[in-house]
Scaffold this motif. Sequence first.
Motif, PDB file in Angstrom:
ATOM      1  N   ARG A   1       0.746  -1.927   0.318  1.00  0.00           N
ATOM      2  CA  ARG A   1      -0.804   0.101  -0.224  1.00  0.00           C
ATOM      3  C   ARG A   1       1.047   1.695   0.310  1.00  0.00           C
TER       4      ARG A   1
ATOM      5  N   ALA B   1      -6.867 -14.407   1.013  1.00  0.00           N
ATOM      6  CA  ALA B   1      -7.374 -12.849   1.205  1.00  0.00           C
ATOM      7  C   ALA B   1      -6.723 -11.404   1.412  1.00  0.00           C
TER       8      ALA B   1
ATOM      9  N   ASN C   1      -7.468  -8.683  -0.984  1.00  0.00           N
ATOM     10  CA  ASN C   1      -7.612  -7.229  -0.676  1.00  0.00           C
ATOM     11  C   ASN C   1      -6.639  -6.729  -1.586  1.00  0.00           C
TER      12      ASN C   1
ATOM     13  N   LYS D   1     -13.483 -22.477   7.299  1.00  0.00           N
ATOM     14  CA  LYS D   1     -13.240 -20.308   6.532  1.00  0.00           C
ATOM     15  C   LYS D   1     -11.223 -20.410   6.201  1.00  0.00           C
TER      16      LYS D   1
ATOM     17  N   LYS E   1     -10.049  -6.770  -6.368  1.00  0.00           N
ATOM     18  CA  LYS E   1     -11.846  -7.977  -5.429  1.00  0.00           C
ATOM     19  C   LYS E   1     -12.536  -8.653  -6.403  1.00  0.00           C
TER      20      LYS E   1
ATOM     21  N   ASN F   1     -18.645  -2.119   4.960  1.00  0.00           N
ATOM     22  CA  ASN F   1     -18.558  -1.957   4.302  1.00  0.00           C
ATOM     23  C   ASN F   1     -18.487  -3.233   2.850  1.00  0.00           C
ATOM     24  N   GLU F   2     -17.560  -4.441   3.272  1.00  0.00           N
ATOM     25  CA  GLU F   2     -17.715  -5.584   2.103  1.00  0.00           C
ATOM     26  C   GLU F   2     -19.517  -5.945   1.986  1.00  0.00           C
TER      27      GLU F   2
ATOM     28  N   PHE G   1     -15.158 -14.756  10.928  1.00  0.00           N
ATOM     29  CA  PHE G   1     -15.079 -14.092  10.425  1.00  0.00           C
ATOM     30  C   PHE G   1     -12.875 -15.235  10.102  1.00  0.00           C
TER      31      PHE G   1
ATOM     32  N   ARG H   1      -8.046  -8.839   7.314  1.00  0.00           N
ATOM     33  CA  ARG H   1      -9.407  -8.231   6.517  1.00  0.00           C
ATOM     34  C   ARG H   1      -9.005  -6.686   6.444  1.00  0.00           C
ATOM     35  N   SER H   2      -9.230  -5.945   4.435  1.00  0.00           N
ATOM     36  CA  SER H   2      -9.643  -4.770   5.125  1.00  0.00           C
ATOM     37  C   SER H   2     -10.689  -4.335   4.705  1.00  0.00           C
ATOM     38  N   VAL H   3     -11.020  -2.980   3.926  1.00  0.00           N
ATOM     39  CA  VAL H   3     -12.220  -2.478   3.945  1.00  0.00           C
ATOM     40  C   VAL H   3     -11.367  -1.567   2.245  1.00  0.00           C
ATOM     41  N   SER H   4     -12.798  -1.242   1.110  1.00  0.00           N
ATOM     42  CA  SER H   4     -12.239  -0.338   0.175  1.00  0.00           C
ATOM     43  C   SER H   4     -13.004   0.753   0.243  1.00  0.00           C
TER      44      SER H   4
ATOM     45  N   ILE I   1      -8.752   0.345  10.411  1.00  0.00           N
ATOM     46  CA  ILE I   1      -8.945  -0.769   9.169  1.00  0.00           C
ATOM     47  C   ILE I   1      -8.950   0.895   8.105  1.00  0.00           C
ATOM     48  N   ILE I   2      -8.967   1.693   8.030  1.00  0.00           N
ATOM     49  CA  ILE I   2      -8.905   2.736   6.659  1.00  0.00           C
ATOM     50  C   ILE I   2      -7.521   3.062   6.306  1.00  0.00           C
TER      51      ILE I   2
END
Lengths: 414, 288
Positions: free
Chosen positions: A238, A263, A267, A307, A381, B54-55, B117, B122-125, B211-212
């Motif tokens: 990132r 994952a 992401n 999972k 995604k 978000n997901e 989960f 995990r991340s957000v968009s 998470i951002i």
Amino acid sequence: MKRRTFLGGAMAVAVVGHGSSALAQQPPIKIGMSMPQTGGLAGGGKASLLGIEIWRDDVNAKGGLLGRKIELVVYDDKSSASETPAIYAKLVDVDKVDLLFAPYATVPTAPIMPFVKQRGLLLMGNFSFQVNSKVGHDMWFNNAPWGPADSWAASFLDLAQKAGGKNMALLTADQEFAQNLALTARDVAKKRNIPIVFDQTYPPNTVEFSSIIRALKAAKPDIVYVASYPPDSAGILRAVNEIGIGDSVKIFGGGMVGLQFAAVMSNLGSLLNGVVNYNTWLPEKSMYFDGTKEFFDKYTKRAVEAKVDPLGYYLAPFGYAMGQMIEAAVGATKSLDQKGIAKYLRENEHKTIVGPIAFSADGERKETATLQAQFRGVKDKDIEQFRTSGKQVILFPDKLKAGELISPFEAARN
Amino acid sequence: MDLLLGAVVLGVLLGCFYAAVSVGLSVAFGLLDVPHVAHPAFLVLASYGVFQLNESYDIDPLLAGLAITPLFFLFGLLAYRVYYETFERRGSDAGVRGIAFFFGIAFIIEVLIILQFGVDQRSVSATYIGKSWRFGEFRIPIRQLVAFAVALALTVLLAMYLSKTFMGRAIRAVAQDEEALRLMGANPVRIKQFAFGIATAVLGIAGALLIIVAPVEPTLDRAYIGRTFCVVVMAGLGSISGTLIAAIILGVAESIVLTLFGASWAPAISFAMLLGVLAVRPQGLLGR
């Protein structure tokens, strides 16, 4: 549990037991291991364990080993090096397991090496890197495809030098695996007269990589070799995307753990494009051997329910292969004598679902089968895209090669 | 010089983010004396709530953070009531047992997150994640600017709430002298419960920022225990403005070390600074 369910289950067990009385009469062969089920390595640990469990179920369905069922005794090491010595002592002294598998990864494995050597125990290694280099245990066999210590860095630097790279930046996590990898990278760079213009070790739990990437960029390197662990790899990529890495960089990546996990790949999406990174198994024609397809058919079904990583390319088939090697060795020696099994493993080539495996004296692969692959055309995604060939173009080894390196790095990102 | 300037700017941004994730603890631990070691676990739980929204519904992470804030307020009320009834009301050993209680909650939260989960990151968009603003050669990640602005607003609003409103003053009063407040006819337990609710509610937004800024995983809380407690203690217990200042100092120090002196020294910075402040000024930078 409801009484009726319990009774039903008990009856079912009784019926099955009656049908396989030979298995029921013998105590099971216990294979002990710790596996990261929580913490930074848990994503890999769970996938690896599922691969081993599929092997166990396949063997038990065929009647077991030496007429005995396989039973796994598994503890969560929480991805922590401080947990594993006590777990392995318990496995050996309290649980009295017959054989030991190592936990996934270098960090939890390194501290148990002196213990297994001192006790003279066979240890099937599970994707650790160079944990036996100083210990020198002659009953250690690593399932990972790394091969000779310097081959990992050498294959990456071969690609880098062909692309015109003349100096190198090294960014490594402050833990056993990354440090071992950096050590070999420094050695190879020295032998080839590649000056290292940036050499930084970042600590675990680093929140933000922008500052580090800014400093790295200022060094204007041609080659950027990164040895990172799953929680950090995403942060580094990132920051690279946001801060930029400079036009001078011909090739970026090498030893980033995490970029093999569904994952993380999902992401990061298009941020992966251009990165050249190691891998172990990719869905290319040349990588299918006897049983590979059947394994992934089973894995894909069970991964959803468990999972765990839905792709499972990186570790799961190697967990299965670890079991296959033990199966072959126990079958051939017709005993659980650990010295005999070790001798068989050392002296023979083994057919597995990840290809033939032969070991050197140090318990690592004789020949490297570590892939270097470049991410290309990755969209955001979309996990399913990684099931098709061409998203990670294999650049090394030559016999599996599927394309040429696109360089410089910034050009390869588009 | 450019590198130093860049490190300072990024450090201020990082520091404000640290303030946002610490400010709730400043209320819970600093003002209320609750040994809230589960604070970072609550924070990670909030991040997962934001991830889920978000997901599933493609809601912006910040809006998702706002949406879960009332739930977290109620969660805070409930957590404090259980803590109070089980430990605080019963006497003097509430401190040690309280720490065990909150460690237990943190562990349960971790397990619940894993069950729901899984263990993967995990991340957000959002449109502002993964991009940067250019100022000539200098680039700033937009997610950090967003975190900076929201964190600053959150901290200032909370400081104003505690100093300007009736309830805010009551919270400060209960922190100063609970017995005196009781003699004046107020119910200190209810005020503390409300304050703990506020301290937990702000985690909705702080979790969104977490998470951002970076992907989260179930055990990430362990990485934040040291940092958040360091900021709160260095700030001076209960000082919201002190929390902001301490967090910025920490962020800048970390960033400069990461950029100029070698990344491996960065973790030592927070604790060296904490020890330094406590040696020179035991009550913290702006302590009560």
